[in-house]
Motif scaffolding. Structure first.
Motif, PDB file in Angstrom:
ATOM      1  N   LYS A  61     -52.345  25.828  84.515  1.00  0.00           N
ATOM      2  CA  LYS A  61     -51.690  26.714  83.547  1.00  0.00           C
ATOM      3  C   LYS A  61     -52.401  26.609  82.207  1.00  0.00           C
ATOM      4  CE  LYS A  61     -47.133  27.675  81.530  1.00  0.00           C
ATOM      5  NZ  LYS A  61     -45.707  27.244  81.462  1.00  0.00           N
ATOM      6  N   ASN A  62     -52.599  27.768  81.549  1.00  0.00           N
ATOM      7  CA  ASN A  62     -53.246  27.825  80.230  1.00  0.00           C
ATOM      8  C   ASN A  62     -54.657  27.211  80.252  1.00  0.00           C
ATOM      9  OD1 ASN A  62     -50.849  28.962  79.186  1.00  0.00           O
ATOM     10  ND2 ASN A  62     -50.023  26.920  78.692  1.00  0.00           N
ATOM     11  N   ASP A  74     -44.238  20.965  81.204  1.00  0.00           N
ATOM     12  CA  ASP A  74     -43.992  21.614  82.490  1.00  0.00           C
ATOM     13  C   ASP A  74     -43.659  20.575  83.547  1.00  0.00           C
ATOM     14  OD1 ASP A  74     -44.515  24.287  81.656  1.00  0.00           O
ATOM     15  OD2 ASP A  74     -46.658  23.837  81.715  1.00  0.00           O
TER      16      ASP A  74
END
Length: 291
Positions: A185-186, A285
């Motif tokens: 993610k990212n 997360d």
């Protein structure tokens, strides 16, 4: 082995040539520090014998051979056979002094038999003592004087300096570890390479790699793990907490898992990934992973 046979011959020669005894002792002293264990042991034992003349003379006595029929025949016939065998043995010793010196050992080559002439001008004592021998036998007559050759491509002889052709490098056959990417993610990824303990299939080692492929670096990067009660978890410290941009670097961490219900329940865990972006935003997360 040749050097051990030579030392044995020298010790026996010292009893037959007393004038050379000091020279023999000097040669034995040189090999007391030999890197070859058998040669060093033999030299030390022989050198110690020279301190005890009575013991030395008894040790160097010729050992009689086992006579045929000596143990089975009885009475006068046995004594007659023994006397005749001893006379034959003494005659053989006189005809073949080197065979007696070697003590019946097999040195890989035939000794001159009875009636065969020795090389012209050969001096066995000087040759054993390193005196170079007489003028009759040249270097070409000795099989040891020819250089050893190895077949082309023989890796052992090549390592020992025997020449041979080049040896092709052996390619590594280590199997690749199974990998998975539980978080992405990212631009930030978490990759696992898993390795089973060869001694216990219940134990698994996870080699975790954290990488940032985004355009901006991240800081305060931390990964936490939670597992069920039937799994034991041990996490080693990570190699850092900052991930540079563009995948130019990574952080590594080792995670050890032990499954007490191996074969009944699978490995699984919950990951919590925390880090701060360059803009100052805090990211947190949670993901569940089944291995």
């Amino acid at each position: 082995e040749v050097m051990e046979y030579a030392l044995t011959c020298l010790v026996k020669l010292s009893d037959r040539f007393p004038a050379k005894r000091a020279q023999v002792q000097d040669i034995l002293s040189r090999y007391k520090q030999s890197s070859l264990l058998e040669l060093q042991q033999r030299a030390c034992e022989f050198r110690k014998l020279f301190d005890h003349d009575k013991v030395l003379s008894q040790v160097l006595e010729a050992m009689p051979s086992l006579l045929e029929g000596g143990a089975e025949d009885g009475g006068d016939e046995s004594q007659g056979n023994g006397a005749g065998g001893a006379e034959s043995q003494m005659a053989a010793m006189a005809a073949d002094p080197m065979g007696d010196l070697l003590g019946g050992m097999d040195v890989g080559g035939a000794m001159p038999g009875v009636g065969e002439a020795m090389p012209s001008g050969a001096n066995l004592l000087d040759d054993l003592l390193g005196g170079g021998g007489g003028g009759g036998g040249g270097a070409a007559s000795s099989p040891l004087s020819s250089p050893m050759t190895a077949p082309a491509g023989d890796p052992l002889m090549d390592l020992l300096g025997g020449g041979g052709g080049p040896v092709a490098p052996v390619a590594s056959t280590s199997p690749a570890l199974p990998t998975t990417t539980p978080y992405e993610k990212n631009g930030v990824t978490v990759s696992f390479a898993m390795e089973k303990d060869p001694l216990s299939s219940a134990n698994t080692v996870i080699h975790a790699t954290y990488t940032n492929f985004g355009p901006a670096p991240v800081s305060n990067f931390v990964v936490q793990c939670a597992v069920p009660k039937y799994i034991q978890l041990r996490m080693e410290p990570a190699t850092g907490n900052a991930l540079p941009a563009g995948g130019s670097g990574n952080v590594a961490q080792k995670i050890n898992l032990s499954n007490s219900l191996e074969g009944q329940k699978p490995l699984m865990m919950r990951l919590k990934v925390d880090y701060r972006t360059q803009a100052g935003a805090q990211v947190s997360d949670i993901v569940e992973v089944k291995l």
